[in-house]
Design an enzyme around this catalytic site. Structure first.
Site, PDB file in Angstrom:
ATOM      1  N   ASP A  16      53.031  36.654  43.485  1.00  0.00           N
ATOM      2  CA  ASP A  16      51.956  35.676  43.535  1.00  0.00           C
ATOM      3  C   ASP A  16      50.746  36.429  44.100  1.00  0.00           C
ATOM      4  O   ASP A  16      50.897  37.496  44.692  1.00  0.00           O
ATOM      5  CB  ASP A  16      52.367  34.511  44.460  1.00  0.00           C
ATOM      6  CG  ASP A  16      51.247  33.510  44.655  1.00  0.00           C
ATOM      7  OD1 ASP A  16      50.639  33.094  43.650  1.00  0.00           O
ATOM      8  OD2 ASP A  16      50.970  33.156  45.811  1.00  0.00           O
ATOM      9  N   ASP A  18      47.390  34.727  45.751  1.00  0.00           N
ATOM     10  CA  ASP A  18      46.817  34.104  46.948  1.00  0.00           C
ATOM     11  C   ASP A  18      47.881  33.822  48.005  1.00  0.00           C
ATOM     12  O   ASP A  18      48.857  33.121  47.742  1.00  0.00           O
ATOM     13  CB  ASP A  18      46.131  32.790  46.572  1.00  0.00           C
ATOM     14  CG  ASP A  18      44.978  33.013  45.599  1.00  0.00           C
ATOM     15  OD1 ASP A  18      44.068  33.776  45.957  1.00  0.00           O
ATOM     16  OD2 ASP A  18      45.011  32.449  44.498  1.00  0.00           O
ATOM     17  N   ASP A 174      54.418  32.670  48.336  1.00  0.00           N
ATOM     18  CA  ASP A 174      54.180  31.963  49.607  1.00  0.00           C
ATOM     19  C   ASP A 174      54.152  30.450  49.451  1.00  0.00           C
ATOM     20  O   ASP A 174      54.026  29.732  50.443  1.00  0.00           O
ATOM     21  CB  ASP A 174      52.853  32.423  50.235  1.00  0.00           C
ATOM     22  CG  ASP A 174      51.653  31.847  49.510  1.00  0.00           C
ATOM     23  OD1 ASP A 174      50.746  31.311  50.169  1.00  0.00           O
ATOM     24  OD2 ASP A 174      51.628  31.908  48.261  1.00  0.00           O
TER      25      ASP A 174
END
Length: 197
Positions: A16, A18, A174
């Site tokens: 991922d 961000d 996250d």
């Protein structure tokens, strides 16, 4: 805090962007709050709301907020304004050190891809600003698939483009929606906590 990678001979890695590769979440939150304020949102967008929607496509977040608060904010308009505000702050971005170091350590040895819920220009600009763009020849964003996270589409497309079976890929993520997407894709995942940033 160090990054813990499962003991398994993975053939490819999907990151991922961000909150995983780049510590952009605080800047994204500022951009969200400002965009919603300019659209006269009749509710407070809390950090819990924000982190709870991590990994989701921005327009889907606005639709979810509309449903929850009985509002009728324009998903496209809020999304575009939020991206515009965030874009101005991209030079302030910092890396998530342990994850970026891991990506650099496996570069050239394994296929790698980025699968992000943000728009492609934002992802590319974030990776460019932090010096990571050359590590990732494959960048998957919601524009390239029918369904974004938590659906598995983005991760499955990344695996297909890397030429690796989904079960041999490790996802670093996250957001809860990304972890759900990895599970739905039949992939193992490593959760990147905020404390790692």
């Amino acid at each position: 805090m160090s990054l813990q990678i499962p003991d398994y001979p993975f053939q490819a890695y999907i990151f991922d962007c961000d909150g995983t590769l780049v510590d952009s979440m605080p800047l994204h939150y500022i951009a969200w709050v400002e965009a919603l304020k300019r659209y006269d949102a009749p509710f407070v967008f809390t950090e819990d709301d924000f982190y709870g929607s991590a990994g989701m496509k921005e327009q889907d977040v606005v639709r979810q907020l509309n449903t929850r608060h009985g509002s009728s904010l324009d998903p496209v308009g809020v999304d575009e304004l939020k991206m515009e505000i965030f874009a101005k702050r991209i030079p302030e971005l910092q890396l998530v050190g342990p994850v970026a170091e891991f990506a650099r350590s496996i570069h050239g040895r394994f296929p790698m891809a980025v699968a992000s819920g943000s728009a492609e220009p934002t992802v590319r600009a974030s990776l460019q600003a932090t010096g990571l763009i050359d590590l990732f020849p494959i960048i998957i964003t919601p524009e390239r698939v029918k369904h974004g996270k938590p659906a598995p589409d983005m991760f499955l497309l990344a695996a297909e483009l890397m030429g690796v079976p989904p079960g041999e890929c490790l996802v670093l993520e996250d957001g809860n929606s990304g972890l759900e997407a990895a599970k739905a894709a039949g992939m193992q995942a490593v959760f990147i906590p905020r404390s790692l940033r």
